[in-house]
Design an enzyme around this catalytic site. Structure first.
Site, PDB file in Angstrom:
ATOM      1  N   LEU A 542      -1.727  25.327  15.831  1.00 22.07           N
ATOM      2  CA  LEU A 542      -2.816  25.544  16.519  1.00 22.07           C
ATOM      3  C   LEU A 542      -2.337  26.560  17.506  1.00 22.07           C
ATOM      4  O   LEU A 542      -2.974  27.386  18.044  1.00 22.07           O
ATOM      5  CB  LEU A 542      -3.491  24.387  17.071  1.00 22.07           C
ATOM      6  N   LYS A 581       1.054  17.910  20.101  1.00 20.19           N
ATOM      7  CA  LYS A 581       2.117  18.702  21.127  1.00 20.19           C
ATOM      8  C   LYS A 581       3.413  18.199  20.846  1.00 20.19           C
ATOM      9  O   LYS A 581       3.856  16.967  21.086  1.00 20.19           O
ATOM     10  CB  LYS A 581       1.690  18.449  22.473  1.00 20.19           C
ATOM     11  N   ASP A 685      -8.756  25.206  33.803  1.00 17.67           N
ATOM     12  CA  ASP A 685      -9.116  25.882  32.389  1.00 17.67           C
ATOM     13  C   ASP A 685     -10.466  25.563  31.617  1.00 17.67           C
ATOM     14  O   ASP A 685     -10.135  25.405  30.389  1.00 17.67           O
ATOM     15  CB  ASP A 685      -7.671  26.015  31.548  1.00 17.67           C
TER      16      ASP A 685
END
Length: 830
Positions: A542, A581, A685
């Site tokens: 990703l 991750k 964000d």
């Protein structure tokens, strides 16, 4: 005036996907209101001075009421009225009237043709999509007739040529409609499109049918066409957005084996002037079931001047291929701020066919004499199509040396000035100063200049990773910071005093939280269970950061592993998708500690609208954390591929969402952010790219949009360090590095705007990054010149008022997430 330019920029903000949306680019260009000057309106002839071209203004009765060419117009005549628009323009509509002259005139043109030129030398004839060049004119002298241009044209000069079948007198008044062509692209060259003859399907003609350049040796040269007409192709390339055209009309497409063994399509793009390029956006079909895919990679070369050679260093970009989602999509290619007047790109095939429907560029204008980059409002609105003369290398080298010396002097001065100001502030600001008080150092007169604000941004933005004037990137301690850094020591909601770095080690945003004592984090500090890493099956990457990557994986046996009370939804026997991750093997010890810190942060989050940490793999390297991933992907991609629900979408099986769906999404995001705010967490964000969506339209706020190449153009890189989502950031975050719940509220307002535009465009899409920063300075100065996002057509007025409150200049005037949630919840049917 400057105010007029700002208002025009606001009107231009309606551009949709890519560069421009023809459905919204319909603004009067200045014939009626005299923004187009008399000197810019000429004609081949005029009957009298009082019927000269300067009187050809729609709805005006000046002179003798209109432009009238000399004598009787014959069928063979080519008399014309010419308008210089002053810059390249995307022209979509033409309006005409006859000569009424307060009921004393009765002359009008029953039909007319349109010629246009981008440089004033080479003229082209407009034709509609079916090849007809004549447009219907007026039936009387007073009623205006509006003609949409299908296709629209990109031009600077326009000629209206009245057409008649009989000898007659004609007169015309005119208005032109469109908006500025910010791309600066004046031509593209490519191989001709080809026929696709799939068995069992209609023949698709994938040619560029509106191309206005030269067709020679199976290539297109020197023109523009369907790749710049603002019409994006649909997921099924056989389905067109236009009526009475052939299948495949919306796409320009090529077959791999028809182009020899090279395996790529080469295109060349020429621009009006030398520009500094941020990114290239290509709308590409991905119907892999019929052998069509987005390009696998692209390499671009740059030419600073047309007479120069191609620079040896290219920019290469590899796309993430998608074999699960057949939707057409924009692919954004970062161009690393390379300077050029011409670009040559090779797009490499990933399958048998490759099809494009739109190509656009994001860039700023450069001044080639000094090689410094500028993109002020003056540059934007006084575009020229001429090249600066090439005087050889010596003046350029001298200019570069002088520029470097000046920059070094300025940098040294700014460093000394900042150190001086910080020392003064430490002495003069009392420890109990109100946290909402403005930072004094930005009130210095030097900050009244937008260019200074922009030039100071790299210095100020370091506070996104540390404090506003302090050095280093360690997490500051609340009890040890100076008064300038903290304002007062017992204000836990101010994340600027306790910021974890803006970018996590995987490239994703890490939530900013009150300082955690994690210097000696070990496995026992991590509450998440250890998952067998061999049961994680890689599907696609990703994104990535400096020391880590984010992968999409299938997790075998995860529901059974998590046991009763698992947060995973019912999968109906299907595999579980998760985001993993992963820390790279070459990560530093600091990155490793930051990664464990992020795990501890994520383990504290437990809310239905926040992505959950499911498990970890930390017993051996590489360290991994496993989080939820929604099958519908991110909200930006989901909405951009849909239209608002209507009878038309139902009849044509077009993917759609209802207004109720959009409101429901908004409520869920406000609920998740309310939860983060209750923990004094600051996201920093928030955007639709960071909201994931499952098949029941449940939203979960995530944090790894920053790491994805797909959204690289949403971030502005500061001196090679952090990347900042400046189009979503509050003014105080950009200028002061101040990230708080209130700045998250600002970003929430932008996220709402994205939702109600169906993510069809980037916020402030017609402003360059530099102009966005300059606009931030206008918010700081608060003199009424700041540009706001426009009200989306789908958005109820009360909801747009809520957005505007989120963008209040003064922090106390912005609503809280609790207030936003309470305001939005009544709009959704429970």
């Amino acid at each position: 005036t400057i105010m007029h330019l700002f208002l025009l920029l606001i009107l231009q903000a309606t551009a949709a996907l890519g560069q421009i949306d023809p459905a919204h680019c319909r603004y009067a260009l200045g014939m009626e209101d005299r923004r187009i000057k008399d000197d810019d309106i000429t004609a081949s002839s005029q009957w009298y001075e009082t019927t000269g071209p300067q009187y050809a203004r729609l709805n005006r009765e000046e002179g003798d009421g209109a432009w009238c060419p000399e004598g009787q117009l014959e069928p063979s005549d080519s008399q014309y009225l010419q308008v210089d628009l002053g810059r390249l323009t995307f022209l979509t509509v033409v309006g005409t009237q006859g000569r009424y002259a307060r009921n004393s005139g009765n002359e009008f043109a029953r039909a007319y043709r349109l010629n246009y030129s981008r440089d004033g030398l080479l003229w082209k004839s407009w034709k509609n999509r079916l090849g007809n060049a004549v447009m219907e004119g007026n039936k009387n002298a007073y009623t205006s007739v509006i003609n949409d241009l299908h296709p629209p044209i990109i031009t600077r000069y326009v000629r209206l040529i009245p057409v008649t079948k009989l000898s007659t007198t004609v007169c015309m008044r005119v208005e032109l409609y469109g908006c500025p062509w910010e791309d600066g692209l004046i031509s593209y060259s490519a191989p001709e499109g080809q026929l696709m003859m799939p068995p069992g399907y209609p023949i698709a003609s994938l040619n560029d049918s509106t191309y206005d350049g030269v067709h020679e040796r199976r290539r297109l040269f020197g023109g523009m066409g369907q790749l710049t007409d603002g019409v994006i192709g649909q997921d099924d390339f056989l389905v067109t957005r236009q009526y009475h055209v052939w299948p495949g009309y919306d796409y320009l497409g090529w077959r791999n084996d028809s182009l020899g063994t090279q395996g790529y399509v080469e295109m060349e793009f020429v621009f009006d002037r030398q520009r500094n390029f941020t990114s290239l956006k290509v709308h590409s079909n991905n119907m892999f079931s019929r052998g069509v895919k987005i390009f696998s990679s692209v390499s671009c070369w740059f030419k600073p001047r047309l007479i120069a050679g191609w620079e040896a260093e290219s920019v290469a970009f590899k796309t993430v291929l998608d074999d699960r989602n057949p939707s057409a999509r924009y692919v954004t290619v970062p161009l690393n701020r390379r300077t050029a007047k011409s670009i040559r790109c090779r797009f490499y095939f990933a399958d048998v066919w490759m099809m494009f429907s739109e190509i656009s560029f994001q860039s700023g204008i450069t001044q080639t004499h000094t090689h410094t980059h500028t993109h002020t409002h003056r540059d934007t609105f006084n575009a020229s199509t001429s090249d600066p003369p090439d005087d050889g290398n010596t003046p350029i080298l001298i200019g570069c040396l002088v520029t470097i010396i000046l920059l070094l002097v300025i940098i040294i001065f700014l460093i000394l000035w900042c150190q001086y100001v910080c020392k003064v502030l430490e002495k003069v600001i009392p420890a109990n100063t109100d946290p909402h008080y403005e930072r004094v150092f930005l009130l210095d007169p030097q900050y009244q200049n937008p260019a200074v604000l922009r030039n100071k941004l790299p210095e100020l933005s370091q506070s996104a990773e540390a404090s506003a004037c302090g050095g280093g990137y360690a997490e500051p301690d609340v009890t040890q910071c100076t008064p300038h850094q903290c304002f007062h020591s017992n204000a836990p909601h101010y994340a600027e005093t306790d910021i974890v770095r803006l970018q996590g080690v995987t490239g994703s945003n890490m939530y900013a939280v009150p300082a955690l004592t994690v210097d000696s984090l070990t496995r026992k500090d991590i509450s998440a269970a250890e998952f067998p890493r061999q049961q994680l099956i890689f599907r696609e990457k990703l994104g990535e950061g400096q020391f880590g990557e984010v992968h999409l994986c299938e997790a075998e046996g995860l529901p059974e592993f998590l046991g009763e009370g698992s947060p995973l939804p019912d999968r109906d026997g299907r595999s579980v998708l998760v985001a993993v991750k992963q820390l790279r093997a070459d990560a530093t010890s600091q990155a490793r500690n930051d990664f464990l810190k992020e795990i501890k942060i994520m383990s504290r989050l437990n809310d239905p609208n926040i992505i959950r940490l499911l498990c970890v793999c930390v017993s051996s390297d590489p360290l991994c954390m496993v989080t939820e991933y929604m099958e519908n992907g991110d909200l930006n991609m989901f909405l951009s591929q849909r239209e608002i629900e209507s009878t038309l979408t139902h009849a044509n099986n077009i993917p759609s969402v209802s207004l109720s769906d959009l409101l429901h999404m908004s409520v869920q995001i406000s609920s998740g952010m309310k939860y983060l705010a209750s923990l004094n967490f600051v996201h920093r964000d928030l955007a639709t790219r960071n909201c994931l969506l499952d098949r029941r339209l449940t939203i979960k706020i995530a944090d790894f949009g920053m790491s994805r190449n797909l959204y690289s153009s949403d971030y502005y890189r500061i001196q090679g360090r952090a990347v900042l989502p400046i189009r979503w950031m509050a003014w105080e975050s950009i200028l002061l590095g101040k990230f708080t719940t209130a700045s998250d509220v600002w970003a929430f307002g932008v996220t709402l705007w994205e939702i109600f535009t169906l993510c069809k465009e980037q916020p402030y899409s017609l402003l360059s990054d530099e102009q966005v920063i300059e606009n931030t300075g206008e918010f700081f100065r608060n003199q009424g010149r700041q540009i706001f996002l426009y009200a989306p057509p789908l958005c109820p007025p009360s909801l747009f008022e809520l957005m505007m409150r989120c963008w209040s200049r003064d922090i106390p005037d912005r609503p809280t997430f609790e207030g936003l949630y309470q305001a939005l919840r009544p709009h959704v049917n429970q």
